[in-house]
Enzyme design. Structure first.
Site, PDB file in Angstrom:
ATOM      1  N   ILE A 134       0.874  -1.108   0.067  1.00  0.00           N
ATOM      2  CA  ILE A 134       0.054  -0.109   0.155  1.00  0.00           C
ATOM      3  C   ILE A 134       0.864   1.216   0.181  1.00  0.00           C
ATOM      4  O   ILE A 134       1.981   1.185   0.480  1.00  0.00           O
ATOM      5  CB  ILE A 134      -0.937   0.054   1.255  1.00  0.00           C
ATOM      6  N   ASP A 135       0.520   2.447  -0.530  1.00  0.00           N
ATOM      7  CA  ASP A 135       1.390   3.718  -0.663  1.00  0.00           C
ATOM      8  C   ASP A 135       1.809   4.090   0.643  1.00  0.00           C
ATOM      9  O   ASP A 135       1.186   3.928   1.696  1.00  0.00           O
ATOM     10  CB  ASP A 135       0.281   4.471  -1.345  1.00  0.00           C
ATOM     11  N   LYS A 136       2.893   4.973   0.473  1.00  0.00           N
ATOM     12  CA  LYS A 136       3.273   5.361   1.778  1.00  0.00           C
ATOM     13  C   LYS A 136       2.510   5.977   2.579  1.00  0.00           C
ATOM     14  O   LYS A 136       2.477   5.916   3.857  1.00  0.00           O
ATOM     15  CB  LYS A 136       4.492   6.357   1.342  1.00  0.00           C
TER      16      LYS A 136
END
Length: 316
Positions: A134-136
């Site tokens: 999942i994105d930062k």
């Protein structure tokens, strides 16, 4: 000996076996994969092929992978919010702001560094056992395999689209109903760090339903059928309901009308996409039992929802 299995995607039809393996198993070097092909450690529909032979797509590939150090990143003592752990599986609740994999600009302080400190044996697994990301600036649940057998099982479940993944997202605008976005996603034609809906992209399907509505915002529950990079963010922006705080796909910030001072300040300060991986369900790699985990939204999203609700009362 550990056998990794995968089905050759149809879009790789016509490619050589060695090229296909590099796409399917990107965590192993091309030279290592070619060595295993020559040693007969790769089977395609049960047969040994030469690396130059072309595939039709849809074949079953078996790779006899040796356990060796494939991760060379440093272990770092970074706290982990562990939701579940057993001998084959680790489920963590990733906070917003934590990068998953080391890369340019973020060679340390990542989830991989934290995992290697927690369990050094993860160094023998591709991506330290992480099978999705999942994105930062997205928070929530991530699954990590602790063995090659578990890694193989989770990758297969992802390919079969049998893993349940639900997200909570706060979007701009008043949605009237839930729905499905079935639009292919690929690299943006100009801005290479962004993705976009495009005809020649890869299949991407996002289902969403209403969770809570406010005058100018909607909290939605999103279920992924595919897992393209930035999929939810791209699809919601495509249908003109971008995520609150999204610095890439959200467009220029505009303050909604009729905001009280507290809500206005919170919206102005919310600098990440309001997206949380809230639920994860899968077949346990060892027992075969269905397992499911849920985690609450982080404080920043909960506070924003609280202020939105209070603002509704102020306007009533």
């Amino acid at each position: 000996m550990t056998i990794l299995t995968a089905r050759v995607p149809e879009e790789l039809a016509g490619m050589r076996l060695d090229q296909c393996l590099a796409e399917i198993f990107p965590d192993y070097s091309r030279s290592k994969l070619q060595t295993w092909i020559k040693a007969g450690r790769v089977l395609v529909d049960g047969e040994v092929l030469k690396g130059r032979e072309k595939l039709d797509g849809g074949e079953e590939v078996e790779l006899d992978a040796e356990a060796e150090i494939v991760i060379e990143d440093n272990a770092e003592d970074i706290p982990l919010d562990i939701v579940h752990e057993d001998d084959s599986l680790l489920i963590v609740n990733k906070p917003a702001g934590l990068v998953v994999h080391p890369a340019v600009g973020n060679w340390s302080g990542t989830l991989v560094n934290a995992l290697l400190h927690h369990e050094p044996n993860l160094a023998v697994l591709p991506r330290a056992g992480i099978v999705h990301r999942i994105d930062k600036d997205t928070s929530g649940l991530l699954m990590i395999a602790k063995t090659l057998q578990a890694h193989n099982s989770l990758v297969e479940q992802l390919q079969e689209r049998s893993i349940e993944r639900e997200y909570l997202a706060l979007v701009k605008g008043w949605m009237t109903a839930g729905g499905t976005v079935d639009e292919p996603i690929g690299r943006h034609p100009v801005e290479r760090k962004r993705n976009a809906v495009r005809r020649d992209g890869k299949e991407a399907i996002t289902h969403y339903r209403l969770e809570q509505r406010f005058k100018r915002h909607t909290l939605i529950r999103v279920k992924l059928e595919t897992g393209r990079t930035h999929q939810i963010r791209v699809h919601m922006a495509h249908i003109n309901y971008p995520l609150v705080g999204d610095q890439v796909y959200g467009g220029r910030f505009q303050m909604p009308a009729e905001c009280n001072p507290d809500l206005a300040e919170a919206l102005r300060r919310f600098k990440r996409q309001a997206l949380h991986a809230a639920k994860l369900g899968l077949e346990h790699p060892e027992t075969g039992d269905y397992c499911e985990w849920s985690v609450a939204m982080p404080d920043d999203m909960q506070n924003l929802l609280k202020l939105l609700a209070e603002n509704e009362l102020d306007q009533a």
